[in-house]
Design an enzyme around this catalytic site. Sequence first.
Site, PDB file in Angstrom:
ATOM      1  N   LEU A  28      -9.100  10.600   1.353  1.00  0.00           N
ATOM      2  CA  LEU A  28      -9.449  10.466   2.782  1.00  0.00           C
ATOM      3  C   LEU A  28      -8.282  10.859   3.679  1.00  0.00           C
ATOM      4  O   LEU A  28      -7.119  10.772   3.281  1.00  0.00           O
ATOM      5  CB  LEU A  28      -9.916   9.037   3.082  1.00  0.00           C
ATOM      6  CG  LEU A  28      -8.937   7.865   2.890  1.00  0.00           C
ATOM      7  CD1 LEU A  28      -7.942   7.749   4.013  1.00  0.00           C
ATOM      8  CD2 LEU A  28      -9.731   6.577   2.749  1.00  0.00           C
ATOM      9  N   LYS A  29      -8.631  11.310   4.892  1.00  0.00           N
ATOM     10  CA  LYS A  29      -7.621  11.648   5.900  1.00  0.00           C
ATOM     11  C   LYS A  29      -7.649  10.581   6.979  1.00  0.00           C
ATOM     12  O   LYS A  29      -8.732  10.266   7.492  1.00  0.00           O
ATOM     13  CB  LYS A  29      -7.945  12.978   6.608  1.00  0.00           C
ATOM     14  CG  LYS A  29      -8.091  14.191   5.749  1.00  0.00           C
ATOM     15  CD  LYS A  29      -8.380  15.418   6.606  1.00  0.00           C
ATOM     16  CE  LYS A  29      -9.765  15.446   7.272  1.00  0.00           C
ATOM     17  NZ  LYS A  29     -10.925  15.501   6.388  1.00  0.00           N
ATOM     18  N   GLU A  30      -6.504  10.048   7.346  1.00  0.00           N
ATOM     19  CA  GLU A  30      -6.489   9.146   8.490  1.00  0.00           C
ATOM     20  C   GLU A  30      -6.997   9.915   9.708  1.00  0.00           C
ATOM     21  O   GLU A  30      -6.771  11.110   9.843  1.00  0.00           O
ATOM     22  CB  GLU A  30      -5.066   8.625   8.740  1.00  0.00           C
ATOM     23  CG  GLU A  30      -4.662   7.614   7.690  1.00  0.00           C
ATOM     24  CD  GLU A  30      -3.227   7.163   7.835  1.00  0.00           C
ATOM     25  OE1 GLU A  30      -2.704   7.117   8.957  1.00  0.00           O
ATOM     26  OE2 GLU A  30      -2.617   6.855   6.790  1.00  0.00           O
TER      27      GLU A  30
ATOM     28  N   CYS B 189       1.872  10.321   3.631  1.00  0.00           N
ATOM     29  CA  CYS B 189       1.443  10.915   2.358  1.00  0.00           C
ATOM     30  C   CYS B 189       2.103  12.249   2.020  1.00  0.00           C
ATOM     31  O   CYS B 189       2.767  12.368   0.998  1.00  0.00           O
ATOM     32  CB  CYS B 189      -0.071  11.066   2.338  1.00  0.00           C
ATOM     33  SG  CYS B 189      -0.911   9.481   2.230  1.00  0.00           S
TER      34      CYS B 189
HETATM   35  N1  LIG Z   1      -2.983   6.535   4.189  1.00  0.00           N
HETATM   36  C1  LIG Z   1      -3.654   7.580   3.714  1.00  0.00           C
HETATM   37  O1  LIG Z   1      -4.143   8.428   4.467  1.00  0.00           O
HETATM   38  C2  LIG Z   1      -3.844   7.755   2.233  1.00  0.00           C
HETATM   39  C3  LIG Z   1      -4.798   8.671   1.758  1.00  0.00           C
HETATM   40  C4  LIG Z   1      -4.971   8.804   0.376  1.00  0.00           C
HETATM   41  C5  LIG Z   1      -4.192   8.058  -0.500  1.00  0.00           C
HETATM   42  N2  LIG Z   1      -3.265   7.191  -0.002  1.00  0.00           N
HETATM   43  C6  LIG Z   1      -2.481   6.391  -0.957  1.00  0.00           C
HETATM   44  O2  LIG Z   1      -3.096   5.090  -0.988  1.00  0.00           O
HETATM   45  C7  LIG Z   1      -2.091   4.089  -1.157  1.00  0.00           C
HETATM   46  C8  LIG Z   1      -2.181   3.074  -0.025  1.00  0.00           C
HETATM   47  O3  LIG Z   1      -1.844   3.721   1.183  1.00  0.00           O
HETATM   48  P1  LIG Z   1      -2.033   3.014   2.618  1.00  0.00           P
HETATM   49  O4  LIG Z   1      -1.691   4.025   3.635  1.00  0.00           O
HETATM   50  O5  LIG Z   1      -3.349   2.342   2.657  1.00  0.00           O
HETATM   51  O6  LIG Z   1      -0.886   1.886   2.545  1.00  0.00           O
HETATM   52  P2  LIG Z   1      -0.664   0.671   3.558  1.00  0.00           P
HETATM   53  O7  LIG Z   1       0.786   0.430   3.574  1.00  0.00           O
HETATM   54  O8  LIG Z   1      -1.408   0.921   4.838  1.00  0.00           O
HETATM   55  O9  LIG Z   1      -1.402  -0.558   2.849  1.00  0.00           O
HETATM   56  C9  LIG Z   1      -0.977  -1.155   1.670  1.00  0.00           C
HETATM   57  C10 LIG Z   1      -1.338  -2.637   1.727  1.00  0.00           C
HETATM   58  O10 LIG Z   1      -1.111  -3.224   0.451  1.00  0.00           O
HETATM   59  C11 LIG Z   1      -0.649  -4.547   0.652  1.00  0.00           C
HETATM   60  N3  LIG Z   1      -0.025  -5.012  -0.604  1.00  0.00           N
HETATM   61  C12 LIG Z   1       1.108  -4.579  -1.205  1.00  0.00           C
HETATM   62  N4  LIG Z   1       1.302  -5.246  -2.352  1.00  0.00           N
HETATM   63  C13 LIG Z   1       0.271  -6.102  -2.512  1.00  0.00           C
HETATM   64  C14 LIG Z   1      -0.098  -7.068  -3.496  1.00  0.00           C
HETATM   65  N5  LIG Z   1       0.630  -7.239  -4.605  1.00  0.00           N
HETATM   66  N6  LIG Z   1      -1.218  -7.787  -3.302  1.00  0.00           N
HETATM   67  C15 LIG Z   1      -1.964  -7.608  -2.202  1.00  0.00           C
HETATM   68  N7  LIG Z   1      -1.676  -6.717  -1.231  1.00  0.00           N
HETATM   69  C16 LIG Z   1      -0.574  -5.966  -1.388  1.00  0.00           C
HETATM   70  C17 LIG Z   1       0.288  -4.421   1.837  1.00  0.00           C
HETATM   71  O11 LIG Z   1       0.510  -5.658   2.467  1.00  0.00           O
HETATM   72  C18 LIG Z   1      -0.493  -3.439   2.722  1.00  0.00           C
HETATM   73  O12 LIG Z   1      -1.347  -4.100   3.627  1.00  0.00           O
HETATM   74  C19 LIG Z   1      -0.757   4.832  -1.249  1.00  0.00           C
HETATM   75  O13 LIG Z   1      -0.446   5.063  -2.608  1.00  0.00           O
HETATM   76  C20 LIG Z   1      -1.041   6.145  -0.552  1.00  0.00           C
HETATM   77  O14 LIG Z   1      -0.205   7.186  -0.996  1.00  0.00           O
HETATM   78  C21 LIG Z   1      -3.082   7.017   1.338  1.00  0.00           C
END
Ligand SMILES: NC(=O)c1ccc[n+]([C@@H]2O[C@H](COP(=O)([O-])OP(=O)(O)OC[C@H]3O[C@@H](n4cnc5c(N)ncnc54)[C@H](O)[C@@H]3O)[C@@H](O)[C@H]2O)c1
Length: 439
Positions: free
Chosen positions: A151-153, A261
Site C-alpha cells: 500500500l501507498k500512504e 519506506c
Molecule cells: N508506511 C507504509 O507506507 C508502508 C507500506 C508498506 C510496508 N510498510 C512496512 O510495514 C511496516 C510497518 O510500517 P508502518 O509505517 O505502519 O510503521 P509505524 O511506525 O507507523 O507503526 C508500527 C507500530 O507498531 C507498534 N509496535 C512496535 N512494536 C510492537 C510490539 N511488540 N507490539 C505491539 N505493537 C508494536 C508501534 O507502536 C507502532 O504503532 C514496516 O516494516 C514498513 O516498512 C510500510
Amino acid sequence: MRIAVVGTGYVGLVVGTGLAENGHVVRCVDMDAEKIKQLSQGVMPIYEPGLEELVARNVEEERLFFTTDLPAAVAESLLVFLCVGTPPDPQGDPDLSAVLDAAEQVARAMTGYRIIVNKSTCPVGTTERLRDLIRQHTSHPFDVVANPEFLKEGAAVDDFMRPDRIVIGCDDVRVEEIMKELYAPFLRTGKPFLTMGVRSAEMTKYAVNTMIAARISMINELAAISQAYGADVNEVREGLAADSRLGPAYLFAGLGFGGSCLPKDVAACARMAREAGVEPDMLDAVTAVNQRQRARFAKQVVDYYGDGIATKRIAVWGVSFKPRTDDIRNAPALDVIDALLEAGAQVVVYDPRAVPKLRAMYGDRVATVIKTYAALEGADGLVIATEWNEFRRPDYERMAALMREKVIFDGRNLYTAKTLAEYGFKYFSIGGPCAARGF
Ligand SMILES: NC(=O)c1ccc[n+]([C@@H]2O[C@H](COP(=O)([O-])OP(=O)(O)OC[C@H]3O[C@@H](n4cnc5c(N)ncnc54)[C@H](O)[C@@H]3O)[C@@H](O)[C@H]2O)c1
C-alpha cells in the site's frame, strides 16, 4: 475469521480495518497505550483518506477492536498479522527488534495452532528466522507466512482494498488456501493472487520499492541534464510517459524520494546484496542521486539569499513526504527546513495535515499557520515541498500581493515559468527552464 494485527501504525491500522470491513473480527494491538486510548475514543492517530469513516463503522459494528493486550488478542485469533515498524538503525540497516519482539510475544501467547503472517518489510531470510524464534517459545503448532504489503500512504485504503496483486510466500498448501480465502474478496476484479517461495515473496517487496526509487532517481538525473541543456523535463516526461514500454508512473521530477519506506528499503537491499557478495552498483547510485537531489534543492534556496538570509522569512507549502498523508518521516521538506534554519532564516510552514507532527518534531523552531495564504504574509520566498492538490492552481495575484519578495522555489514542478513571470515572480523549478542559465 478471527484476526489479531500486531502494530497499529500506518500499515496495521489500514490492514486491520480493511479486514474488518470484509467481515472478519479483528483485534488491533499496539504497545503504544496512548495510541490505543485515542483509537478507542474514536481519535485517529494518523491521517489517511477514507480511513476514519471505515474505522468508526467497523468499531460500531463490533468487528474492530483496539487493545494493548497482545496475549488476549492472540488467544482469540487464528491469524496473527505482524505490522510493526522496521525503521533504519543508526547505521542505516533495518532494525528488526520490533518484529522479533512481537514474534516472541506472539509465540508466548499462543494457546493452539496459529498462522503468523508477516507484513513488516524485512530482509530476505527473516521469515525463516521468525519460524526458528517462534519455535523456541511455544510448543503449539504454527505456520509463518511472508505477505509483503504494497500500500501507498495517501491512498492506503484503496490500495489495500483493491491491491494490484497479493503476494504470499508460504510452504504449506493448506495455509495457502486459507490465505487465498482471506484475500478473495479483495481480488474480485481479477488481480492475481501470487504464491511463491518465502524468500521470493520477501525479495518481491524490495524489488518493487527499489524499482520505484530507481525511476525517481532516473527522472531526477534526467531533469538535471535537461536543465543544463535548456530542455524542459516536464516536456520530456510527456514523451517518456506515452511510451508503452515505460508508462507514466513515477516520472515526475522533484525533490527526491523520502518517507519511511523507499530510502530504508533501497539501503536494506544494498546491504543484503553486499552481504551476499553482490555489488549493488545500481542501488548505490539510486541513493546517491537521491541524496544529491535533496541537498541540491535545499542549497539552491539558501544560496539564493546569500548573506542576507538571516533577515528572511521563507514560507514552505507542504511538509508531508507526499500529499494526502500527515507522515513526515524522512520527508524531503525537512532537508529544506533544516538548511534554512541552520542559515538563520525564519521558516513559516503551511501543510493541510502534517502540522501537528511537524510541531512535535520542531517545536517553536518553525512557525506554522492554519491557512494556506497566511504563510505568505511578508514572506521573502515560497518553497513548494509537497504537491497537495490545493497548491496546484493558487491565486497568483493574491500571492504576489502578500509576499515581500516574489520568488518561488517549486520542488514539485506545479507551475509554469511563463505564468509566474506574468505575475512578477522569479521562479525556480526542477529541470525546467532556467533563467540564470539564459534558457
Ligand atoms: N508506511 C507504509 O507506507 C508502508 C507500506 C508498506 C510496508 N510498510 C512496512 O510495514 C511496516 C510497518 O510500517 P508502518 O509505517 O505502519 O510503521 P509505524 O511506525 O507507523 O507503526 C508500527 C507500530 O507498531 C507498534 N509496535 C512496535 N512494536 C510492537 C510490539 N511488540 N507490539 C505491539 N505493537 C508494536 C508501534 O507502536 C507502532 O504503532 C514496516 O516494516 C514498513 O516498512 C510500510
